[in-house]
Design a protein around this motif. Structure first.
Motif, mmCIF file in Angstrom:
data_model
loop_
_atom_site.group_PDB
_atom_site.id
_atom_site.type_symbol
_atom_site.label_atom_id
_atom_site.label_comp_id
_atom_site.label_asym_id
_atom_site.label_seq_id
_atom_site.Cartn_x
_atom_site.Cartn_y
_atom_site.Cartn_z
ATOM 1 N N ALA A 1366 0.825 -1.203 0.000
ATOM 2 C CA ALA A 1366 0.000 0.000 0.000
ATOM 3 C C ALA A 1366 0.861 1.255 0.000
ATOM 4 O O ALA A 1366 0.542 2.253 -0.660
ATOM 5 N N GLU A 1369 2.178 1.635 -3.522
ATOM 6 C CA GLU A 1369 1.132 2.116 -4.432
ATOM 7 C C GLU A 1369 0.854 3.600 -4.223
ATOM 8 O O GLU A 1369 0.561 4.333 -5.174
ATOM 9 N N SER A 1370 0.988 4.026 -2.986
ATOM 10 C CA SER A 1370 0.794 5.458 -2.706
ATOM 11 C C SER A 1370 1.861 6.281 -3.410
ATOM 12 O O SER A 1370 1.567 7.347 -3.964
ATOM 13 N N THR A 1375 -3.206 2.296 -7.822
ATOM 14 C CA THR A 1375 -3.582 1.115 -7.042
ATOM 15 C C THR A 1375 -3.779 -0.048 -7.998
ATOM 16 O O THR A 1375 -4.592 0.016 -8.932
ATOM 17 N N LYS A 1379 -2.827 -7.566 -7.774
ATOM 18 C CA LYS A 1379 -1.638 -7.441 -6.920
ATOM 19 C C LYS A 1379 -0.549 -8.444 -7.300
ATOM 20 O O LYS A 1379 0.630 -8.244 -6.987
#
Length: 1713
Positions: A1366, A1369-1370, A1375, A1379
């Motif tokens: 996460a 991805e930020s 996003t 995955k």
């Protein structure tokens, strides 16, 4: 009984083999007589008589002394016995058994000639067991056979790189051929199906006795010959050549070899007498050394006068050592002994071998030995009597004379026991004689275990746990010791295996399997470092026992010193793939291990001085020296030439040591010039110390021996057979031959008349093997002289259990997979996988031993292939339990290879589809620089034909606008519609340009245009005639026509006269035309351009003879008419300023065609050329069915740079190359989901290559439209309808560069991409044939397929996803929907865990192409400035190179706010930064260490690199190479790019966002805007020193520097034309050293050149000033400096600045060359 110092055993081999049983020839003599006359005479007589008695007992005595003819005589006139062998070979398959030197090779020559005469287009294949022998035989065949295709094939020729049938077919040819190779080359070629038995007509096996067991010679016959023979299919004829058909003492082996080769052994019978003329069999002498176990010597006479040939006292060694030896030992050695007391080395037995003292040994110690004892007590040396039991030796070695048939000693009285031939055992320290009742027992030789291959024909042996000590044959007893060996022994046994670098590496890996392997290695002590020291110890021990302490000390000293001088170790794998035990035991020897070995070897104490060699050798070496000297003097007495001899020893170390002894020993150094010859061993490659000592000058050794520079060679069995070595007088076997083959082959080296063959034997009291060998050879000769013998069945391999003979044959190619070759096949496949740092790519064999109810267990095996292999065929198991681990491994390897073939991971030749770096070599071998193609289409010829049947005429406008403001217009007439033509810029002068624009065509009916066309023909003739007189024929049927623009008011075509008197134009409103000389009837005289009338000049001042009105005429001021014809290139207008010319009008004519239209006539050829190119482009569009392509882009695409046109394909080709790369990569990624990155990259490289593109161009006949010739107007001629160029024949061709063909294809792809994006590029690709590896689906289809495949792969993965995804991805601002894509992009190949997961390698392959196209697209459409293709190439390199991407990866960090509790209990919120590279998933601690070290360099270089990227004038190439980042850092960037693109359904915007965040686009924009120098320093430096006529060459010499305790660094010296420029030191890697040196060197050389230019300019200015001052001091010769007068016709050259000549012959174009 009589006493003698020696007994001599003399065999006459020929007599023993061929003499009648009742003929026994014996002789007795003293040693000195043996060396002089008696024995020589006797042996010569015996040899001569017995040789003659083979066929004729009454033959004369001189037969054996005939001289050998030269090779030329042999070839020119074959001997009868050779013809006899040829005739038998033509009748059946035979093995020619003849002595060495008798001409077996020339039998093969005769047989090959006969085979070639058949004309059956088959190969005669000559097979040899070794490379050197093959090279030698190839030379013989080259000299003997002419006018035939002949090839020499060995491993060094690159045969391993030839992975397709085309290469083999090209090498072997299609006609009759002769191929010389090793057995393995043919065996591999047959096994892979590249060669078939049907292609071979004759197989010749040189040294045919090798065809047994698992030798490649037998595999050829067993797997490929005998199956065809049994099925009744054609097989090649067989011819074997050998001097000894068998190797072992087994008569049945001859039958096996014959059956294996399907050939019967034969020797000349009818012409045997002639054969024996050329065979000189040496006398065999058995030289005994050591002590007789019954303390007796055999003697034939007692002669006190039989003294040794060289007298002298051998002194006991007084070898200086370092005082206080034990006190200086490093405490880290952990030696377990008291320096003052005897010690026992762990694992070594303590033993005594006392002997009975004799008259010479009274227990007293001489002065010298007393000093030695005193020295021992002072230094505290260990008690060697416990460590090294003394070895019983004898001082007086003797010869015996042996009956050649019975093998018994010849007696003339019973042998006597000599009282002084006893031995003593002496305490190593006290030197006191030790008594024992065991003095008569034979000394037990050291027992050895098979461990290390150090001999060329036998296995090496490892000593047991004690050192035998031999006493030199001197009157005074001494003790043999080697302090260096003692120290080495102690160091070896004190090594802590747990400190071994490889053990530490395995333990720190974090991999449980590797950690378990480390424990196994600790138990068995089999690491690279342990093996190095162990083998150094073993070799030294062997030298100590066999050659003496001097040899051991010398070898240890030399080996350690040479090892210490090396920079680093070569990375060579030690074990064979079949080695089942501890395959991970040996690491790829690296710097850590090298440093560790240096530390260990540094603890070995070396003697300061080796001491006298004569005091430190064994009795065996002493005996050898005695033998050499005896034979040397005997040869000198015979006066038959220079001495030459061979000494055979078993081990390589023995070769080196013995040669050194002979070169050093005072008795031999003046007489012998020894060289060394050793063979190669797969194990020897790992012994660095032995490799360093051996050297690589063995070819020179043979040459020097032939030339007499050397007279003795010490060698292993490598020179037993085959190699061309001169006939020798002496051959000595330091160790007895192991088999009959060695016995015979070595004997064959002694081919001189009266030569000697000496075998050294210990005085053991038993019979020698020589007796067995002679009996066996006699039996063998009887067998192959028996003409009634028949062949037996081929040798069947003994199968230990069912299934060992399993095979898989590929019917299409004939390739054969067997259990025996399955493991190498699997290793080969894995070796061709894409490499990855910190990863072992070898197959992981895991064997399991299963106990059974019986005494023997069974084995099963499994193999796991590396993680970059597709998960569906990564794991395999054996099909059944096996009795041995080896066969279990072979079974599972067989299953793996079979599966890989079924899923097309290996091809039908059982070869990997791509061989990485080898593929480029292979492609280069196949690609030709030029191709034969069709001629360019003659567009104007089609226009001529169109005039014949057209019903319409098309009129288009051509406007020419000069930059000065002048505008000229003209109409062009064609019978077809003119294509869209791009504007053209021409250069009238350096300052003035002309813009040529083309209007659209308007059609008119031909019937209404007849008058207009007639007018146009005349106008066109007048226009061209005006300035192109030489190029114009006297007719007006031009292919293209021109008229003044309708409505322009221009009527120049209607003037009735073409010329008027120039004077008549004065005062009239007439547009002036070209001024010509009055008497110029040809139109080729001097011409001028009117400037103005001059009335201010009196013509009488110019010509006084003028009368009447002419005396008052005005003067014309004119300029010369330009001879320039190239208006396309600005540089063609560079010329000196011209003076004006004054002309008398009365003497000149003026054209009525205004000058501005003459200018049009000069420029029209370029406009016509542009119309032609546009028409070619239109024609190409129609043929490729791509009418939607813009014509102007197609014109660019088909114009080669060699045409020197203002527009060419260079920029489009650069763009198209990237488009082709990305479409190919995406298509391959989609259509070959099971391919690893290596296969993808290999297929991509084949498609995105000049080879593939040029083939596609040829198949599409693209050469018809490619423009390669330069158009200048110089040789331009107009085209005519009635006399066009002849019709082109379809068979007419030309030669064209394949690079041009490929570039045009890629340029068209770029043009299609600009026109319709990826859709257009895909359509364009479909028009060309790029092979079967790829299918060109639309981009939308490809993207959908990739998304679907990624989703399916995600469903198979059952693991979790890291929580820190996460955060990443930020940072990415995206996003992931899938995955699993992000997981794959961050997974290193070393990562363990889920067997279904894979590494990032495939995504990295795709991301590389995606990043490439994004950067190239930005560069192509740059708004800052239009970049050339060279600019774009350099700028792209700056943004996609691995160093730059790694630098940005290290600077890219995610930021996460977290809560932390301090030690004081304070709760705080802190921002944590995590670099992008730390998200990588791996399981190798070495990666963590490498990242940490790189981060240290990054912190030091970050500010410097950033500053250069932001404000520097040059790109920071040097600092980026200094960063030396691991490859996975740049790989992460590219794999993330691919993951983003796939997950976003092919959104290139996501890629731009990501690389924008990294900073790539910002750097790219700045580099373009500020015109930063992007070229690499090495490239810039090379181009600079070679430019401007300097033609310099830059050379870099980089070397690694390793200092103890410091990181490895690199130095580099750079030279220009061998002149040193600069040397840099302390670079982090090789590339950094070269880049740094280039950067500094370029600055130095550039400064030197600029300084020299400044000096030259200053000197030139000074000279010009001097010339100007000199001219000013002189009186002017004329007052008129404004011009020159031309009153009469002249034809002199005009205008010194003219560039082009006006010659009207040709098409106006020049060849590309």
């Amino acid at each position: 009984m009589q006493k003698s110092h020696c007994a001599t055993v003399i065999y006459d081999l020929d007599s023993s083999l061929h003499a009648p049983a009742n003929d026994i020839y014996t002789t007795r003599c003293s040693p000195r007589e043996t060396a002089s006359t008696t024995v020589s005479t006797t042996i010569t007589t015996i040899t001569t008589t017995i040789s003659a008695s083979m066929e004729d007992p009454q033959a004369p005595d001189t037969v054996g002394t005939e001289e050998l003819p030269s090779e030329d005589e042999i070839v020119a006139k074959p001997r009868n016995y050779q013809v006899e062998m040829l005739e038998q070979s033509l009748q059946k398959n035979i093995i020619v058994a003849m002595d060495t030197g008798s001409g077996k090779t020339h039998v093969a020559v005769l047989r090959i000639r006969n085979e070639l005469e058949k004309g059956n287009k088959k190969i005669s294949w000559f097979l040899c067991p070794g490379v050197e022998l093959a090279r030698q035989q190839f030379r013989v065949l080259q000299e003997s056979i002419s006018n035939v295709h002949m090839q020499f094939l060995v491993g060094s020729c690159g045969v391993d790189h030839w992975s397709n049938q085309e290469v083999w077919d090209e090498v072997l040819g299609q006609e009759e051929a002769v191929i010389v190779s090793t057995h393995q080359v043919l065996a591999d070629a047959l096994a892979h199906g590249f060669v078939s038995m049907t292609r071979i007509g004759l197989l010749i096996f040189d040294e045919a006795h090798h065809c047994v067991q698992s030798h490649p010679a037998r595999m050829i016959m067993e797997n490929f010959y005998h199956p065809r023979r049994k099925q009744g299919q054609d097989v090649p004829a067989i011819l074997g050549l050998t001097a000894s058909p068998v190797m072992r003492a087994d008569q049945s082996q001859l039958g096996k070899i014959e059956a294996n080769l399907d050939a019967i052994a034969r020797t000349p019978v009818l012409n045997r007498e002639e054969l024996m003329k050329y065979v000189h069999v040496p006398k065999l002498i058995i030289a005994y050394y050591g002590r007789d176990p019954i303390k007796a010597t055999l003697s034939t006479s007692k002669s006190s006068s039989a003294a040794q040939p060289h007298k002298g006292t051998i002194q006991s060694p007084d070898q200086p050592v370092i005082a206080g030896w034990a006190n200086h030992l490093d405490p880290s050695l952990n030696l377990d002994f008291d320096p003052g007391e005897p010690f026992a080395v762990p694992g070594f037995e303590t033993a005594k071998a006392p002997s009975k003292p004799n008259a010479m040994s009274t227990g007293q110690i001489s002065g010298q030995n007393k000093r030695r004892a005193d020295r021992s007590s002072l230094t505290g040396l260990p008690d060697l009597k416990k460590l090294m039991p003394p070895k019983p030796v004898s001082h007086d070695e003797e010869y015996e004379q042996i009956d050649p048939l019975t093998g018994e000693p010849v007696v003339e009285g019973d042998p006597v026991v000599e009282d002084d031939d006893e031995f003593e055992c002496v305490d190593a320290v006290t030197l006191e004689v030790v008594s024992s009742q065991q003095n008569t027992t034979e000394h037990q030789d050291s027992h050895f275990e098979q461990m290390f291959d150090d001999s060329d024909d036998c296995e090496e042996i490892v000593p047991e746990t004690y050192f035998p000590v031999s006493r030199p044959s001197i009157a005074e007893p001494i003790t043999r010791t080697s302090r260096a060996l003692e120290s080495l022994c102690s160091v070896y046994h004190s090594m802590d295996i747990r400190k071994d670098p490889f053990i530490l590496k395995l333990q720190r890996s974090g991999n449980k399997r590797k950690q378990a392997r480390a424990e196994i290695l600790i138990a068995n002590r089999r690491t690279y470092c342990q093996e190095q020291i162990k083998q150094l110890f073993n070799k030294s021990t062997h030298l100590f026992e066999e050659y003496g302490e001097w040899a051991a000390d010398w070898f240890i000293h030399e080996a350690i010193q040479k090892f210490q001088k090396q920079n680093f170790l070569d990375g060579e794998e030690l074990l064979d793939p079949e080695d089942t035990e501890d395959k991970d035991g040996y690491s790829m020897n690296n710097e850590d291990e090298h440093q560790y070995l240096l530390t260990v070897l540094g603890k070995v104490l070396l003697p300061v001085d080796l001491g006298p060699v004569e005091n430190g050798i064994t009795p065996k070496v002493e005996k050898l020296i005695e033998v050499l000297l005896e034979e040397y003097y005997a040869e000198q007495d015979r006066a038959q030439g220079e001495f030459s001899g061979l000494v055979f020893v078993e081990q390589r170390v023995g070769v080196l040591a013995l040669a050194e002894i002979i070169k050093t020993h005072p008795k031999t150094k003046e007489y012998f010039r020894p060289g060394t010859m050793v063979g190669s061993s797969k194990y020897e490659k790992a012994l660095r110390f032995l490799r360093d000592l051996t050297g690589n000058n063995q070819d020179k050794t043979l040459d020097d021996f032939r030339e007499g520079k050397l007279n003795l060679i010490v060698a292993t069995a490598v020179i037993e057979e085959g190699l061309d070595i001169q006939d020798c007088h002496l051959v000595v076997c330091f160790q007895p031959p192991h088999n009959l083959k060695s016995f015979v082959q070595r004997r064959g080296r002694a081919r001189r008349v009266e030569s000697s063959y000496i075998i050294m034997y210990p005085r053991s009291g038993g019979t020698t093997k020589a007796e067995e060998f002679e009996d066996l050879e006699k039996d063998m000769i009887k067998m192959y002289t028996d003409t009634l013998r028949e062949l037996g069945d081929p040798e069947e391999e003994e199968l230990g259990e069912e299934g060992q003979d399993r095979q898989m044959k590929v019917e299409k190619t004939g390739a054969l997979l067997t259990l025996a070759n399955s493991v190498p096949h699997l290793y080969h496949y894995c070796a061709c996988l894409p490499p990855q740092e910190f990863v072992d790519l070898r197959p992981d064999f895991r064997t399991t031993k299963h106990p059974t109810g019986t005494t023997s267990a069974v084995w099963t095996a499994e193999v796991v292939l590396p993680a970059n292999v597709h998960k569906d065929f990564r794991f395999f198991e054996s099909t059944k339990p096996w009795k041995s681990e080896k066969w279990a491994k072979r079974d599972v390897a067989f299953e793996a290879v079979r599966k890989l073939h079924s899923v097309k991971q290996i091809d039908d030749n059982l070869m990997p589809l791509v061989k990485r770096e080898l593929q480029s070599l292979q492609e280069a071998q196949k690609r030709a620089p030029k191709a034969t193609v069709e001629l360019q289409t003659d567009f104007w010829r089609s226009v001529c034909k169109k005039w014949e049947n057209t019903k319409e005429v098309y009129i288009s406008t051509i406007d020419m606008t000069f930059s000065s403001g002048e505008h000229i217009a003209i109409d062009m007439f064609l019978p077809l519609q003119s294509p869209e033509v791009e504007d053209l810029e021409l250069h009238w002068t350096l300052e003035e340009t002309v813009k040529v624009t083309f209007g659209q065509s308007i059609s008119r009916p031909l019937a209404e245009s007849s008058e207009l066309l007639e007018r146009a023909r005349k106008a066109t003739y007048r226009l061209f005639r005006n300035v192109h007189a030489k190029a114009i024929e006297n007719k007006d049927d031009f292919t293209y026509l021109f008229l003044p623009r309708v409505g322009s008011g221009d009527m120049w075509d209607k003037y009735s006269e073409t010329q008027i008197n120039a004077l008549d134009a004065f005062g009239k409103d007439i547009e002036m035309g070209i001024i010509r000389e009055r008497n110029d009837d040809t139109g080729t005289g001097a011409r001028f351009v009117f400037e103005r009338w001059r009335t201010d000049i009196n013509p009488l001042d110019l010509v006084a003879s003028l009368e009447g009105d002419l005396a008052h005429q005005p003067v014309i001021e004119a300029s010369r008419f330009t001879k320039r014809r190239d208006f396309l290139h600005k540089e063609a207008g560079q010329r000196k300023s011209e003076k004006k010319v004054l002309l008398l009008p009365s003497h000149h004519l003026m054209d009525t065609l205004p000058w501005k239209f003459s200018k049009i006539a000069l420029l029209l050829p370029f406009a016509i050329d542009r119309v032609e190119k546009a028409s070619l482009a239109e024609d190409l569009k129609r043929n490729l069915k791509m009418e939607w392509l813009p014509t102007n882009l197609v014109v660019h695409s088909i114009t080669a740079s060699s045409a020197r046109d203002p527009v060419d394909y260079q920029r489009l080709e650069f763009l198209g190359d990237s488009v082709l790369k990305v479409l190919t990569s995406i298509s391959l990624f989609d259509q070959h989901q099971e391919w690893h990155e290596g296969y993808l990259a290999g297929a991509k490289d084949r498609i995105v290559s000049n080879t593939a593109s040029s083939k596609g161009a040829i198949s599409a006949h693209l050469s018809r439209w490619i423009v390669t010739k330069t158009f200048t107007g110089q040789k331009w001629v107009p085209k005519y309808i009635l006399s066009p160029t002849p019709d082109q024949d379809d068979t007419q061709t030309k030669s064209l560069s394949t690079k041009i063909l490929a570039d045009v294809v890629e340029a068209l792809i770029g043009a299609a991409f600009l026109s319709k994006g990826y859709t257009g590029a895909t359509e364009c690709l479909s028009a060309f044939d790029f092979g079967k590896d790829v299918r060109w689906d639309p981009m939308e289809v490809l993207i959908q397929n990739l998304v679907t495949a990624a989703e399916a792969n995600a469903k198979r993965y059952h693991g979790g996803y890291p929580s820190n995804f996460a955060d990443l991805e930020s940072y990415l601002g995206y996003t992931f929907k899938n995955k699993a894509l992000l997981l794959e992009a961050l997974t290193h190949l070393s990562n363990g865990g889920d067997s279904l997961s894979t590494s990032y390698q495939r995504l990295e392959f795709l991301g590389d192409a995606l990043l490439d196209i994004v950067i190239v697209d930005k560069l192509y459409h740059s708004t800052k400035r239009e970049l050339t293709h060279i600019d774009m190439h350099h700028l792209k390199s700056t943004c996609v190179n691995a160093g730059f991407l790694a630098f940005l990866c290290m600077g890219a960090t995610t930021e996460v706010e977290r809560t932390e509790v301090s030690e004081e209990g304070d709760i705080q919120r802190k921002i944590h930064k995590c670099p992008l590279y730390k998200y990588l998933r791996h399981s190798n601690v070495e990666i963590t260490r490498a990242d940490a070290l790189c981060n240290q360099r990054y912190q030091l270089l970050k500010e410097s690199i950033s500053q250069q990227l932001e404000t520097g004038e040059e790109y920071p190439w040097t600092d980026l190479t200094k960063l030396d980042a691991p490859k996975h850092m740049s790989d992460i960037v590219e794999s993330l790019i691919a993951a983003l693109w796939v997950d976003s359904n092919g959104d290139f915007g996501q890629i731009e966002n990501f690389i924008g965040k990294l900073g790539i686009l910002k750097v790219l924009e700045r580099l373009v805007r500020d015109e930063v120098e992007p070229d690499h320093p090495m490239s810039r430096f090379g181009k600079y020193v070679a430019g401007e006529g300097r033609q310099g060459v830059v050379k870099y010499h980089a070397e690694c520097v390793e200092l103890e305790g410091r990181p490895r660094t690199w130095d580099c010296e750079v030279k220009v034309n061998d002149r040193p420029i600069i040397k840099v030191e302390g670079a982090t890697n090789n590339q950094h050293a070269k880049t740094w040196a280039a950067q500094l060197g370029f600055a130095i050389v550039k400064k030197e050149v600029e300084e020299q230019k400044a000096k030259d300019a200053e000197e030139k200015a000074r000279k010009e000033e001097e010339e100007r001052a000199k001219e000013e001091s002189m009186e002017p010769s004329s007052e008129m400096d404004t011009g020159e007068y031309r009153a009469v016709p002249e034809s002199e050259e005009e205008g010194s600045g003219s560039v082009d000549e006006e010659e009207g012959s040709g098409s106006g174009s020049e060849d590309e060359e």
